[in-house]
Design an enzyme around this catalytic site. Structure first.
Site, PDB file in Angstrom:
ATOM      1  N   HIS A   1       0.546 -26.879  36.288  1.00 15.84           N
ATOM      2  CA  HIS A   1       0.151 -26.356  36.250  1.00 15.84           C
ATOM      3  C   HIS A   1       0.302 -24.879  37.452  1.00 15.84           C
ATOM      4  CE1 HIS A   1      -2.145 -29.684  36.109  1.00 15.84           C
ATOM      5  NE2 HIS A   1      -1.465 -30.244  36.066  1.00 15.84           N
TER       6      HIS A   1
ATOM      7  N   SER B   1       6.940   4.854  36.448  1.00 13.43           N
ATOM      8  CA  SER B   1       5.684   4.462  36.434  1.00 13.43           C
ATOM      9  C   SER B   1       6.004   6.586  36.621  1.00 13.43           C
ATOM     10  CB  SER B   1       5.132   4.216  37.564  1.00 13.43           C
ATOM     11  OG  SER B   1       4.363   4.901  38.387  1.00 13.43           O
TER      12      SER B   1
ATOM     13  N   LYS C   1       8.720   2.450  40.759  1.00 14.81           N
ATOM     14  CA  LYS C   1       8.862   0.799  39.884  1.00 14.81           C
ATOM     15  C   LYS C   1       9.328   0.877  38.439  1.00 14.81           C
ATOM     16  CE  LYS C   1       5.130  -1.079  38.992  1.00 14.81           C
ATOM     17  NZ  LYS C   1       3.397  -1.307  38.979  1.00 14.81           N
TER      18      LYS C   1
ATOM     19  N   GLU D   1       5.036  -7.515  28.330  1.00 16.28           N
ATOM     20  CA  GLU D   1       4.221  -6.905  28.689  1.00 16.28           C
ATOM     21  C   GLU D   1       3.231  -6.534  27.094  1.00 16.28           C
ATOM     22  OE1 GLU D   1       2.777  -4.740  31.544  1.00 16.28           O
ATOM     23  OE2 GLU D   1       4.439  -4.611  32.900  1.00 16.28           O
TER      24      GLU D   1
END
Ligand code: ARG
Length: 459
Positions: free
Chosen positions: A156, A277, A283, A290
């Site tokens: 979970h 970024s 970043k 992804e």
């Protein structure tokens, strides 16, 4: 009126039809399979006395010239030729003359495309298996360094029990092994030659289907021609196999994305396989996992697309089937680049073992071990042991410490049956190493698992 099938027509095809009907802009990818298929077919025709040896030689030379023209980029691919089969045959006839017109004896584009596409898919099954093995090898290299690296095992997405990082990676090795088995079984099942089925019903010519099957590397010859010319199970299977594999890649990617966050900090992807970024200078984004997660969606799309194309087709060949190729080509390319880049990302990532270990000290991961201790050493029934452990967890929370760091007197105040030997059970490391049942996380068991996978990919 330059179409190969123009005999019964009195008007030329519209350019709009050409554009709509043609597959040449994508099926040209099958040129090798098509030329090899034609060479096998012609060799068989000559062997059966349907072509003479001069004609066969001319056809072979001509096809080899076409092959060279295609590979050097000289070959002219024209929409008006509709598909690669007709483009190649037309060029062959332009080069060698009348013998070229005999090549299509006892053959149809229906069995021709079935051979070409099937052989392409079979080859890709094998190539993808090799690429999965390379990925597994890289995962094993990382895993072997981390058979003692503690991390929280989760259910979970909540801390559950301590495991080691190699054991976690071993779960993915299991998935990729099953993927290999699926590609292998599809290869074996579909390694059947469609050549000689002709349009749908076979042919009156005295052909030898076993000979072409053998020349093209098929294991056997298909049994029913009507099925064979419309069967695209092999294409559906590779799409399903790739979809399942991408689902596994996507799950691993999801973990890499989470693990790269500040909140987890379990891994850091290398600069080589991360991006920045355009606005936030600080970043470092995990674009690779992804995008792997995202690309999984388009592969599922191709599988659903082809299943839908096939569902309403009456026997035998229908033009709908031409829609089988682009999705498969795209899925195969996606699978190939995904396997490769995931392998590189894993190879170059930094594992932050220290953070993993710290995280496994959060959430009282050895609580089950305390309950097991109460059962095993104190003879307390499990339900009661569960309750006592709950009290110990509550005490630890109150003290703002992890259960693995609680002092003995606190435990003894909760239940006097508890002895000093309990402390060993509370250690996170001992908790991980206590799980020695077959397939469990203990370092000894994990090492056996890694050996098993190493052995599996050896050949
Ligand atoms: N381009 C076609 C395809 O990909 C080849 C087979 C065409 N056969 C036919 N009878 N029109 O499916």
């Amino acid at each position: 009126m330059d179409k190969m099938w123009s005999g019964r027509f009195s008007a030329s095809a519209s350019t709009l039809l050409d554009k709509f009907n043609a597959s040449i802009m994508f099926d040209r990818k099958l040129y090798r399979e098509d030329i090899e298929g034609s060479i096998a077919h012609a060799t068989m025709l000559e062997n059966q006395g349907i072509l003479n040896s001069t004609e066969l030689l001319q056809i072979m030379d001509g096809l080899n010239q076409v092959l060279q023209e295609i590979e050097s980029g000289e070959f002219e691919w024209k929409i008006s030729d509709e598909d690669l089969h007709m483009a190649i045959e037309k060029r062959l006839t332009a080069i060698i003359g009348d013998a070229g017109k005999k090549l299509h004896t006892a053959r149809s584009r229906n069995d021709q495309v079935a051979v070409d596409f099937r052989r392409f898919v079979l080859r890709k099954n094998r190539e993808i298996i090799e690429a999965i093995k390379l990925l597994m090898r890289e995962i094993l290299v990382v895993a072997e360094k981390h058979t003692e690296t503690l991390m929280p095992g989760m259910t979970h997405l909540q801390h559950a029990q301590p495991i080691n990082f190699a054991f976690h990676l071993g779960a993915y090795l299991s998935m990729f092994k099953r993927d290999i088995e699926r590609f292998e079984s599809s290869y074996t099942r579909n390694n059947v030659s469609p050549l000689g089925c002709a349009a749908l019903a076979g042919t009156p010519h005295a052909i030898d289907r076993s000979m072409t099957a053998e020349l093209l590397g098929f294991d056997s010859v298909s049994v029913n021609c009507l099925d064979t010319v419309s069967d695209r199970d092999f294409a559906l299977e590779i799409l399903f196999n790739i979809s399942t594999m991408m689902m596994h890649i996507s799950r691993l990617s999801e973990e890499l994305v989470m693990w790269s966050s500040y909140e987890f900090g379990f891994v850091e992807l290398s600069d080589e396989y991360s991006t920045g970024s355009s606005i936030m200078p600080q970043k470092k984004n995990p674009d690779v996992p992804e995008l792997l997660r995202g690309k999984t969606g388009r592969v599922y799309g191709s599988l659903m697309g082809l299943l839908t194309v096939m569902k309403g087709l009456p026997l035998a060949y229908n033009k709908d089937t031409q829609e089988d190729k682009e999705g498969v080509f795209d899925a195969v390319e996606t699978a190939e680049i995904s396997l490769e880049i995931l392998k590189e990302a894993i190879k170059t990532m930094q594992v932050k073992a220290h953070n993993m270990k710290n995280a496994s000290k959060i959430g009282h991961l050895s609580a089950t071990d305390l309950a097991d201790y109460l059962v095993e050493k104190c003879g307390i029934p499990f339900r009661e042991a569960h309750f006592i452990t709950g009290k110990a967890v509550a005490k630890s929370e109150e003290l703002k410490i992890d259960l693995s760091d609680i002092e003995l007197h606190y435990l003894q105040a909760i239940d006097s049956r508890i002895n000093a030997d309990v402390l060993k059970f509370l250690s996170i490391e001992n908790s991980m190493n206590a799980r020695v049942s077959f397939g469990g996380t203990a370092t000894v068991r994990t090492k056996e698992q890694l050996d098993y996978f190493k052995n599996y990919i050896k050949d």
